[in-house]
Design a protein around this motif. Structure first.
Motif, PDB file in Angstrom:
ATOM      1  N   GLY A 120       0.813  -1.199   0.000  1.00  0.00           N
ATOM      2  CA  GLY A 120       0.000   0.000   0.000  1.00  0.00           C
ATOM      3  C   GLY A 120       0.850   1.252   0.000  1.00  0.00           C
ATOM      4  O   GLY A 120       2.073   1.204   0.150  1.00  0.00           O
ATOM      5  N   GLY A 121       0.190   2.386  -0.188  1.00  0.00           N
ATOM      6  CA  GLY A 121       0.913   3.650  -0.190  1.00  0.00           C
ATOM      7  C   GLY A 121       0.034   4.772  -0.676  1.00  0.00           C
ATOM      8  O   GLY A 121      -1.182   4.633  -0.788  1.00  0.00           O
ATOM      9  N   LEU A 122       0.688   5.900  -0.948  1.00  0.00           N
ATOM     10  CA  LEU A 122       0.009   7.098  -1.441  1.00  0.00           C
ATOM     11  C   LEU A 122       0.299   7.243  -2.929  1.00  0.00           C
ATOM     12  O   LEU A 122       1.466   7.180  -3.346  1.00  0.00           O
ATOM     13  N   VAL A 123      -0.749   7.435  -3.699  1.00  0.00           N
ATOM     14  CA  VAL A 123      -0.582   7.575  -5.150  1.00  0.00           C
ATOM     15  C   VAL A 123      -1.578   8.612  -5.662  1.00  0.00           C
ATOM     16  O   VAL A 123      -2.649   8.804  -5.065  1.00  0.00           O
ATOM     17  N   GLN A 124      -1.231   9.265  -6.745  1.00  0.00           N
ATOM     18  CA  GLN A 124      -2.143  10.234  -7.339  1.00  0.00           C
ATOM     19  C   GLN A 124      -3.203   9.515  -8.166  1.00  0.00           C
ATOM     20  O   GLN A 124      -2.987   8.398  -8.661  1.00  0.00           O
ATOM     21  N   ALA A 125      -4.326  10.175  -8.335  1.00  0.00           N
ATOM     22  CA  ALA A 125      -5.397   9.619  -9.167  1.00  0.00           C
ATOM     23  C   ALA A 125      -4.839   9.317 -10.566  1.00  0.00           C
ATOM     24  O   ALA A 125      -4.064  10.093 -11.131  1.00  0.00           O
ATOM     25  N   GLY A 126      -5.246   8.152 -11.087  1.00  0.00           N
ATOM     26  CA  GLY A 126      -4.729   7.712 -12.376  1.00  0.00           C
ATOM     27  C   GLY A 126      -3.503   6.831 -12.271  1.00  0.00           C
ATOM     28  O   GLY A 126      -3.098   6.212 -13.259  1.00  0.00           O
ATOM     29  N   GLY A 127      -2.923   6.767 -11.093  1.00  0.00           N
ATOM     30  CA  GLY A 127      -1.713   5.979 -10.894  1.00  0.00           C
ATOM     31  C   GLY A 127      -2.015   4.520 -10.611  1.00  0.00           C
ATOM     32  O   GLY A 127      -3.166   4.073 -10.669  1.00  0.00           O
ATOM     33  N   ASN A 179      -4.791  -0.387 -11.299  1.00  0.00           N
ATOM     34  CA  ASN A 179      -4.493   0.668 -12.273  1.00  0.00           C
ATOM     35  C   ASN A 179      -5.616   1.689 -12.300  1.00  0.00           C
ATOM     36  O   ASN A 179      -6.718   1.430 -11.811  1.00  0.00           O
ATOM     37  N   SER A 180      -5.335   2.831 -12.892  1.00  0.00           N
ATOM     38  CA  SER A 180      -6.346   3.892 -13.016  1.00  0.00           C
ATOM     39  C   SER A 180      -7.024   4.158 -11.684  1.00  0.00           C
ATOM     40  O   SER A 180      -8.255   4.242 -11.593  1.00  0.00           O
ATOM     41  N   LEU A 181      -6.225   4.304 -10.657  1.00  0.00           N
ATOM     42  CA  LEU A 181      -6.782   4.479  -9.306  1.00  0.00           C
ATOM     43  C   LEU A 181      -7.542   5.786  -9.194  1.00  0.00           C
ATOM     44  O   LEU A 181      -7.182   6.802  -9.803  1.00  0.00           O
ATOM     45  N   PRO A 190      -9.788   8.427  -6.303  1.00  0.00           N
ATOM     46  CA  PRO A 190      -9.882   8.737  -4.865  1.00  0.00           C
ATOM     47  C   PRO A 190     -10.846   7.816  -4.125  1.00  0.00           C
ATOM     48  O   PRO A 190     -10.635   7.517  -2.944  1.00  0.00           O
ATOM     49  N   GLU A 191     -11.864   7.337  -4.824  1.00  0.00           N
ATOM     50  CA  GLU A 191     -12.840   6.425  -4.201  1.00  0.00           C
ATOM     51  C   GLU A 191     -12.244   5.065  -3.857  1.00  0.00           C
ATOM     52  O   GLU A 191     -12.870   4.275  -3.143  1.00  0.00           O
ATOM     53  N   ASP A 192     -11.058   4.774  -4.367  1.00  0.00           N
ATOM     54  CA  ASP A 192     -10.382   3.517  -4.035  1.00  0.00           C
ATOM     55  C   ASP A 192      -9.616   3.609  -2.719  1.00  0.00           C
ATOM     56  O   ASP A 192      -9.073   2.602  -2.254  1.00  0.00           O
ATOM     57  N   THR A 193      -9.563   4.780  -2.144  1.00  0.00           N
ATOM     58  CA  THR A 193      -8.870   4.955  -0.867  1.00  0.00           C
ATOM     59  C   THR A 193      -9.513   4.106   0.216  1.00  0.00           C
ATOM     60  O   THR A 193     -10.720   4.194   0.453  1.00  0.00           O
ATOM     61  N   ALA A 194      -8.721   3.269   0.850  1.00  0.00           N
ATOM     62  CA  ALA A 194      -9.238   2.335   1.860  1.00  0.00           C
ATOM     63  C   ALA A 194      -8.076   1.538   2.437  1.00  0.00           C
ATOM     64  O   ALA A 194      -6.957   1.587   1.912  1.00  0.00           O
ATOM     65  N   VAL A 195      -8.374   0.813   3.493  1.00  0.00           N
ATOM     66  CA  VAL A 195      -7.456  -0.223   3.957  1.00  0.00           C
ATOM     67  C   VAL A 195      -7.824  -1.499   3.211  1.00  0.00           C
ATOM     68  O   VAL A 195      -8.994  -1.897   3.195  1.00  0.00           O
ATOM     69  N   TYR A 196      -6.837  -2.112   2.592  1.00  0.00           N
ATOM     70  CA  TYR A 196      -7.051  -3.322   1.800  1.00  0.00           C
ATOM     71  C   TYR A 196      -6.593  -4.537   2.603  1.00  0.00           C
ATOM     72  O   TYR A 196      -5.493  -4.535   3.180  1.00  0.00           O
ATOM     73  N   TYR A 197      -7.443  -5.562   2.609  1.00  0.00           N
ATOM     74  CA  TYR A 197      -7.181  -6.785   3.350  1.00  0.00           C
ATOM     75  C   TYR A 197      -7.179  -7.978   2.414  1.00  0.00           C
ATOM     76  O   TYR A 197      -7.998  -8.050   1.495  1.00  0.00           O
ATOM     77  N   CYS A 198      -6.304  -8.925   2.672  1.00  0.00           N
ATOM     78  CA  CYS A 198      -6.421 -10.199   1.978  1.00  0.00           C
ATOM     79  C   CYS A 198      -7.060 -11.212   2.921  1.00  0.00           C
ATOM     80  O   CYS A 198      -6.950 -11.100   4.148  1.00  0.00           O
ATOM     81  N   ALA A 199      -7.742 -12.169   2.330  1.00  0.00           N
ATOM     82  CA  ALA A 199      -8.477 -13.163   3.095  1.00  0.00           C
ATOM     83  C   ALA A 199      -8.499 -14.474   2.322  1.00  0.00           C
ATOM     84  O   ALA A 199      -8.221 -14.501   1.120  1.00  0.00           O
ATOM     85  N   ALA A 200      -8.855 -15.543   3.016  1.00  0.00           N
ATOM     86  CA  ALA A 200      -8.961 -16.856   2.397  1.00  0.00           C
ATOM     87  C   ALA A 200     -10.290 -17.472   2.766  1.00  0.00           C
ATOM     88  O   ALA A 200     -10.728 -17.389   3.918  1.00  0.00           O
ATOM     89  N   ALA A 201     -10.914 -18.102   1.777  1.00  0.00           N
ATOM     90  CA  ALA A 201     -12.211 -18.732   1.987  1.00  0.00           C
ATOM     91  C   ALA A 201     -12.223 -20.123   1.372  1.00  0.00           C
ATOM     92  O   ALA A 201     -11.510 -20.380   0.395  1.00  0.00           O
ATOM     93  N   THR A 202     -13.054 -20.987   1.910  1.00  0.00           N
ATOM     94  CA  THR A 202     -13.197 -22.321   1.340  1.00  0.00           C
ATOM     95  C   THR A 202     -14.294 -22.373   0.289  1.00  0.00           C
ATOM     96  O   THR A 202     -14.349 -23.301  -0.507  1.00  0.00           O
ATOM     97  N   THR A 250      -4.004   5.086  -0.317  1.00  0.00           N
ATOM     98  CA  THR A 250      -4.559   6.430  -0.356  1.00  0.00           C
ATOM     99  C   THR A 250      -4.344   7.006  -1.750  1.00  0.00           C
ATOM    100  O   THR A 250      -3.213   7.047  -2.234  1.00  0.00           O
ATOM    101  N   VAL A 251      -5.433   7.427  -2.372  1.00  0.00           N
ATOM    102  CA  VAL A 251      -5.371   7.993  -3.716  1.00  0.00           C
ATOM    103  C   VAL A 251      -5.749   9.464  -3.624  1.00  0.00           C
ATOM    104  O   VAL A 251      -6.864   9.804  -3.225  1.00  0.00           O
ATOM    105  N   SER A 252      -4.836  10.320  -3.999  1.00  0.00           N
ATOM    106  CA  SER A 252      -5.081  11.758  -3.923  1.00  0.00           C
ATOM    107  C   SER A 252      -5.613  12.263  -5.265  1.00  0.00           C
ATOM    108  O   SER A 252      -5.256  11.765  -6.326  1.00  0.00           O
TER     109      SER A 252
END
Length: 122
Positions: free
Chosen positions: A8-15, A83-85, A87-99, A119-121
């Protein structure tokens, strides 16, 4: 069982960003690996999923055409190329596993990793 998300990190919109989720502690070949995200004040929502075996994948409508989920079985790692991030994609992203293949709710996940902030600026 451990899932560790990173990238994760900070990136500008479109990045772009690529998230990684490394899995350890058991064999995940029978699991579906998934990405979720949670923005402040919102519910945790499904983003993308992929089967370890076979590679079938599916996406939330909001990210189709912009995000790609993939896996490296040899490294026990799942990726989320974003890609094409927006601002609405700003969030904490989690990975998970399901059966259960096709599961897209947080309650259906069997394992969770700690999140990584995106974080998408504008």
């Amino acid at each position: 069982v451990q899932l560790q998300a990173s990238g994760g990190g900070l990136v500008q919109a479109g990045g772009s960003l690529r998230l990684s989720c490394s899995a350890s502690g058991r064999t995940f070949s029978s699991y579906v690996m998934e990405w979720f995200r949670q923005a402040p004040g919102k519910e945790r929502e499904f983003v993308a999923a992929i089967r370890w075996s076979g590679g079938s994948r599916y996406y939330a409508d909001s990210v189709k055409g912009r995000f790609t989920i993939s896996r490296d079985n040899a490294k026990n790692t799942v990726y989320l190329q974003m890609n094409s991030l927006e601002p609405e994609d700003t969030a904490v992203y989690y990975c998970a596993a399901a059966t259960s293949y096709g599961a897209t709710t947080a309650e259906a996940m069997d394992y969770w990793g700690k999140g990584t902030q995106v974080t998408v600026s504008s």
